[in-house]
Design a protein around this motif. Structure first.
Motif, PDB file in Angstrom:
ATOM      1  N   HIS A 141      60.888  61.232  81.066  1.00  0.00           N
ATOM      2  CA  HIS A 141      59.596  61.531  80.867  1.00  0.00           C
ATOM      3  C   HIS A 141      59.594  62.383  79.685  1.00  0.00           C
ATOM      4  CE1 HIS A 141      56.016  63.609  81.459  1.00  0.00           C
ATOM      5  NE2 HIS A 141      55.606  62.635  81.823  1.00  0.00           N
ATOM      6  N   THR A 142      60.130  63.494  79.794  1.00  0.00           N
ATOM      7  CA  THR A 142      60.158  64.547  78.688  1.00  0.00           C
ATOM      8  C   THR A 142      60.598  64.067  77.252  1.00  0.00           C
ATOM      9  OG1 THR A 142      60.598  66.224  80.643  1.00  0.00           O
ATOM     10  CG2 THR A 142      61.009  66.998  78.084  1.00  0.00           C
ATOM     11  N   PHE A 143      61.517  63.388  77.355  1.00  0.00           N
ATOM     12  CA  PHE A 143      61.954  62.822  75.892  1.00  0.00           C
ATOM     13  C   PHE A 143      61.037  61.892  75.548  1.00  0.00           C
ATOM     14  CE2 PHE A 143      64.431  59.672  73.901  1.00  0.00           C
ATOM     15  CZ  PHE A 143      64.819  60.288  72.655  1.00  0.00           C
ATOM     16  N   ILE A 144      60.560  60.701  76.415  1.00  0.00           N
ATOM     17  CA  ILE A 144      59.820  59.804  75.932  1.00  0.00           C
ATOM     18  C   ILE A 144      58.331  60.246  75.385  1.00  0.00           C
ATOM     19  CG2 ILE A 144      58.270  57.806  76.570  1.00  0.00           C
ATOM     20  CD1 ILE A 144      60.878  56.854  78.264  1.00  0.00           C
ATOM     21  N   SER A 145      57.871  61.073  76.462  1.00  0.00           N
ATOM     22  CA  SER A 145      56.410  61.807  75.849  1.00  0.00           C
ATOM     23  C   SER A 145      56.499  62.676  74.671  1.00  0.00           C
ATOM     24  CB  SER A 145      55.978  62.719  77.256  1.00  0.00           C
ATOM     25  OG  SER A 145      56.736  63.716  77.155  1.00  0.00           O
ATOM     26  N   GLU A 146      57.631  63.209  74.446  1.00  0.00           N
ATOM     27  CA  GLU A 146      57.730  64.186  73.290  1.00  0.00           C
ATOM     28  C   GLU A 146      57.935  63.317  72.033  1.00  0.00           C
ATOM     29  OE1 GLU A 146      57.473  67.827  70.978  1.00  0.00           O
ATOM     30  OE2 GLU A 146      56.985  67.097  73.204  1.00  0.00           O
ATOM     31  N   SER A 147      58.743  62.098  72.157  1.00  0.00           N
ATOM     32  CA  SER A 147      58.979  61.256  71.129  1.00  0.00           C
ATOM     33  C   SER A 147      57.690  60.571  70.724  1.00  0.00           C
ATOM     34  CB  SER A 147      60.151  60.263  71.401  1.00  0.00           C
ATOM     35  OG  SER A 147      61.412  60.987  71.786  1.00  0.00           O
ATOM     36  N   ILE A 148      56.982  60.145  71.757  1.00  0.00           N
ATOM     37  CA  ILE A 148      55.761  59.246  71.520  1.00  0.00           C
ATOM     38  C   ILE A 148      54.874  60.328  70.677  1.00  0.00           C
ATOM     39  CG2 ILE A 148      53.778  58.183  72.442  1.00  0.00           C
ATOM     40  CD1 ILE A 148      55.601  57.022  74.590  1.00  0.00           C
ATOM     41  N   ARG A 149      54.684  61.439  71.158  1.00  0.00           N
ATOM     42  CA  ARG A 149      53.751  62.288  70.632  1.00  0.00           C
ATOM     43  C   ARG A 149      53.964  62.859  69.147  1.00  0.00           C
ATOM     44  NH1 ARG A 149      53.180  67.240  68.871  1.00  0.00           N
ATOM     45  NH2 ARG A 149      55.327  67.540  69.119  1.00  0.00           N
ATOM     46  N   ILE A 150      55.254  63.013  68.958  1.00  0.00           N
ATOM     47  CA  ILE A 150      55.593  63.288  67.355  1.00  0.00           C
ATOM     48  C   ILE A 150      55.548  62.204  66.487  1.00  0.00           C
ATOM     49  CG2 ILE A 150      58.020  63.481  66.001  1.00  0.00           C
ATOM     50  CD1 ILE A 150      58.931  65.517  68.387  1.00  0.00           C
ATOM     51  N   ASN A 151      55.815  61.019  67.150  1.00  0.00           N
ATOM     52  CA  ASN A 151      55.889  59.742  66.427  1.00  0.00           C
ATOM     53  C   ASN A 151      54.300  59.402  66.040  1.00  0.00           C
ATOM     54  OD1 ASN A 151      56.858  57.085  65.400  1.00  0.00           O
ATOM     55  ND2 ASN A 151      55.591  56.108  66.818  1.00  0.00           N
ATOM     56  N   TYR A 152      53.425  59.568  66.933  1.00  0.00           N
ATOM     57  CA  TYR A 152      51.831  59.393  66.630  1.00  0.00           C
ATOM     58  C   TYR A 152      51.410  60.141  65.803  1.00  0.00           C
ATOM     59  CZ  TYR A 152      51.038  55.623  70.180  1.00  0.00           C
ATOM     60  OH  TYR A 152      51.187  54.492  70.738  1.00  0.00           O
ATOM     61  N   VAL A 153      51.857  61.487  65.864  1.00  0.00           N
ATOM     62  CA  VAL A 153      51.040  62.774  64.987  1.00  0.00           C
ATOM     63  C   VAL A 153      51.617  62.575  63.891  1.00  0.00           C
ATOM     64  CG1 VAL A 153      51.239  65.210  64.577  1.00  0.00           C
ATOM     65  CG2 VAL A 153      50.826  64.308  66.747  1.00  0.00           C
ATOM     66  N   ASN A 154      52.976  62.109  63.453  1.00  0.00           N
ATOM     67  CA  ASN A 154      53.869  61.807  62.191  1.00  0.00           C
ATOM     68  C   ASN A 154      52.917  60.646  61.538  1.00  0.00           C
ATOM     69  OD1 ASN A 154      55.141  64.068  62.238  1.00  0.00           O
ATOM     70  ND2 ASN A 154      57.063  62.835  62.936  1.00  0.00           N
ATOM     71  N   GLU A 155      52.751  59.724  62.016  1.00  0.00           N
ATOM     72  CA  GLU A 155      52.010  58.590  61.634  1.00  0.00           C
ATOM     73  C   GLU A 155      50.505  58.971  61.211  1.00  0.00           C
ATOM     74  OE1 GLU A 155      51.861  55.108  64.308  1.00  0.00           O
ATOM     75  OE2 GLU A 155      53.901  54.652  64.285  1.00  0.00           O
ATOM     76  N   LYS A 156      49.849  59.629  62.112  1.00  0.00           N
ATOM     77  CA  LYS A 156      48.630  60.190  61.612  1.00  0.00           C
ATOM     78  C   LYS A 156      48.611  61.008  60.283  1.00  0.00           C
ATOM     79  CE  LYS A 156      44.162  60.822  62.946  1.00  0.00           C
ATOM     80  NZ  LYS A 156      43.353  59.983  63.350  1.00  0.00           N
ATOM     81  N   LYS A 157      49.613  61.844  60.171  1.00  0.00           N
ATOM     82  CA  LYS A 157      49.751  62.786  59.071  1.00  0.00           C
ATOM     83  C   LYS A 157      50.245  61.882  57.960  1.00  0.00           C
ATOM     84  CE  LYS A 157      51.848  67.047  61.338  1.00  0.00           C
ATOM     85  NZ  LYS A 157      52.994  67.670  61.455  1.00  0.00           N
ATOM     86  N   VAL A 158      50.954  60.840  58.082  1.00  0.00           N
ATOM     87  CA  VAL A 158      51.073  59.926  56.847  1.00  0.00           C
ATOM     88  C   VAL A 158      50.017  59.201  56.458  1.00  0.00           C
ATOM     89  CG1 VAL A 158      52.699  58.273  56.032  1.00  0.00           C
ATOM     90  CG2 VAL A 158      53.665  59.926  57.269  1.00  0.00           C
ATOM     91  N   HIS A 159      49.249  59.212  57.364  1.00  0.00           N
ATOM     92  CA  HIS A 159      47.993  58.160  57.027  1.00  0.00           C
ATOM     93  C   HIS A 159      46.949  59.079  56.406  1.00  0.00           C
ATOM     94  CE1 HIS A 159      44.848  55.282  57.355  1.00  0.00           C
ATOM     95  NE2 HIS A 159      44.156  56.073  57.870  1.00  0.00           N
ATOM     96  N   LEU A 160      46.886  60.334  56.914  1.00  0.00           N
ATOM     97  CA  LEU A 160      45.676  61.169  56.476  1.00  0.00           C
ATOM     98  C   LEU A 160      46.211  61.455  54.927  1.00  0.00           C
ATOM     99  CD1 LEU A 160      44.511  63.003  59.370  1.00  0.00           C
ATOM    100  CD2 LEU A 160      43.481  61.168  58.120  1.00  0.00           C
ATOM    101  N   LEU A 161      47.392  61.751  54.725  1.00  0.00           N
ATOM    102  CA  LEU A 161      48.102  62.341  53.471  1.00  0.00           C
ATOM    103  C   LEU A 161      47.975  61.216  52.429  1.00  0.00           C
ATOM    104  CD1 LEU A 161      51.394  64.251  54.676  1.00  0.00           C
ATOM    105  CD2 LEU A 161      49.117  65.466  53.353  1.00  0.00           C
TER     106      LEU A 161
END
Length: 475
Positions: free
Chosen positions: A34-54
């Protein structure tokens, strides 16, 4: 109180220990996942958002750098992009003053965010913030560059609450799946724990019954694993203990009978001498001779028991000395010949060579005496007992052969067991206690030798006693 103790025993049993262990392992595993997946998904989603907004920020910066229209057109452009990317967009000049704001709130005001300062230095920045009243927010800044000169920056502010909401939704689904996994694991582990614990409980119950004196216990366990092997070993042990107990009871009865018989005879003989008057000297001698014979019989039984006790306790020490086996056998046969003569049994000693080895003369004589005496005892009148001495494969072999009653095939594996007697009625009539062969075998094995028997009912029995020739008598 009894109920509480019963529950306590129930829940500390191996079944519940196994179930709780399985559940603890699966829960810990699921928590880590749970800890690994939730953190991985959060980082992945945020990074996608960052790349998109940049990426969007760079597009807007290029449009702004090459835009020659008035401020109103720029406002319309920003609002269009803002609606498209669902974020707030502002244009900031080199002094940090907001030139255009998609929300028309901060226009003309100065903002000093660290991201803007870095972008005015020519860097593109994307950074996450926790804002009071707004929650998780992503700040993205991109420099506006024209002819390699920075004229300002694009500032994008985008909420991450939806991203975190999606992550939480995924993790809620994961939590439901985890609970389902725990329930299924608990059910399966309980079944496995039951499979493992039930044989142990059966074994425990069997041991308790054996403790109560019920030695003939059998545990039926189906399978082909260590617990099955343990159950088989338990069944073998219980069978053996039951047999030993039965033999012990029979032995006690037999020995009691054997001891009572000479004692009764001695008492009767002595009382006859005491209460009769004018008893002739000849009668005294005959009675005393009979009493001495009964004493010898008692002594033989007691010596056999003491020998077994010494062997069990490891107290039996061998006094090795170089011995001519030929001479030892001749002397032994000579001492037993009167018994054979009484039964009209022919005794022969045959040897092809003189053999000299290191052994304990007294104890080997005792072992061989038991075997040869049995051969005479169980050979009918007019029979033959032959003793052969020869060498074979580095060992001295003493072969004792008779044409007596023989031993049944099913009894051969047990003849060396203590108290075991092939024919109990016949053994009692001949004075046997079932100890002689057991003592003989153990004495021979103490000499690092071995004894083997071949027999057929009605045709006779042959014993082979093999003693190593290379025994170091000084060790």
């Amino acid at each position: 109180m009894v109920i509480i103790l019963g529950l306590r025993i129930k829940f500390v049993s191996i079944r519940w220990k196994l179930v709780s262990t399985y559940l603890l392992l699966i829960i810990l595993t699921l928590l880590l996942i749970h800890t690994f997946i939730s953190e991985s998904i959060r980082i992945n989603y945020v990074n996608e958002k960052k790349v998109h907004l940049l990426s969007q920020g760079n597009i807007i910066a290029d449009r702004v750098a090459n835009h020659n229209k008035n401020s109103n057109d720029m406002d319309a452009l920003l609002k269009g992009y803002s609606k498209e990317i669902k974020s707030r967009i502002m244009i900031v000049n080199k002094k940090g003053i907001v030139l255009n704001d998609a929300y028309d709130v901060l226009k003309g005001m100065k903002i000093n965010h660290w991201e803007i300062q870095e972008s005015l230095k020519g860097k593109s920045i994307a950074r996450e913030h926790q804002l009071k009243g707004y929650g998780k927010t992503l700040y993205v800044t991109v420099p506006i560059v024209l002819n390699n000169k920075v004229y300002g920056a694009i500032f994008i502010s985008s909420s991450l609450e939806k991203v975190y909401g999606n992550v939480n939704k995924i993790m809620r689904n994961y939590l439901l799946l985890a609970i389902l996994c725990i329930v299924i694991t608990g059910f399966i582990s309980f079944i496995f724990a039951h499979v493992i614990a039930t044989p142990i409980e059966k074994l425990t119950e069997g041991i308790k019954k054996m403790h109560q004196g019920k030695l003939e216990q059998k545990v039926e366990i189906i399978g082909n694993d260590e617990l099955t092997n343990l159950a088989q070993a338990f069944n073998t042990m219980s069978t053996k203990l039951f047999q030993v107990d039965q033999q012990r009871k029979e032995f006690v009865g037999n020995v009691s009978h054997e001891l009572r018989t000479p004692l009764s005879a001695m008492k009767l003989l002595s009382e006859s001498l005491i209460y009769e008057e004018n008893v002739p000297i000849k009668t005294y001698r005959e009675f005393l001779k009979d009493i001495a014979s009964e004493v010898d019989r008692l002594d033989k039984i007691i010596q056999s028991l003491l020998a077994l006790v010494d062997i069990d306790k490891g107290k039996l020490e061998l006094n090795y000395e170089v011995t001519y086996v030929n001479y030892l056998l001749e002397k032994l046969i000579h001492s037993l010949k009167p018994i054979a003569v009484q039964k009209k049994i022919s005794m022969n000693f045959v040897y092809s060579e003189k053999i000299q080895i290191g052994l304990d003369r007294v104890k080997i004589q005792q072992a061989l005496t038991n075997i040869i005496h049995n051969a005479i005892k169980y050979t009918p009148e007019g029979g033959i007992v032959e003793v052969f001495l020869y060498s074979e494969n580095g060992a001295a072999v003493v072969e004792i052969k008779d044409n007596g009653i023989g031993i049944p095939k099913e009894s051969l594996p047990y003849i060396y067991e203590r108290f075991y007697r092939v024919d109990k009625a016949r053994s009692r009539s001949t004075g046997g206690t079932g100890l002689g062969l057991s003592i003989s075998k153990q004495i021979i094995e103490l000499h690092q030798g071995e004894v083997e028997v071949i027999s057929e009912v009605g045709k006779g029995t042959t014993f082979y006693v093999r003693l190593p020739k290379n025994m170091n008598v000084y060790s």
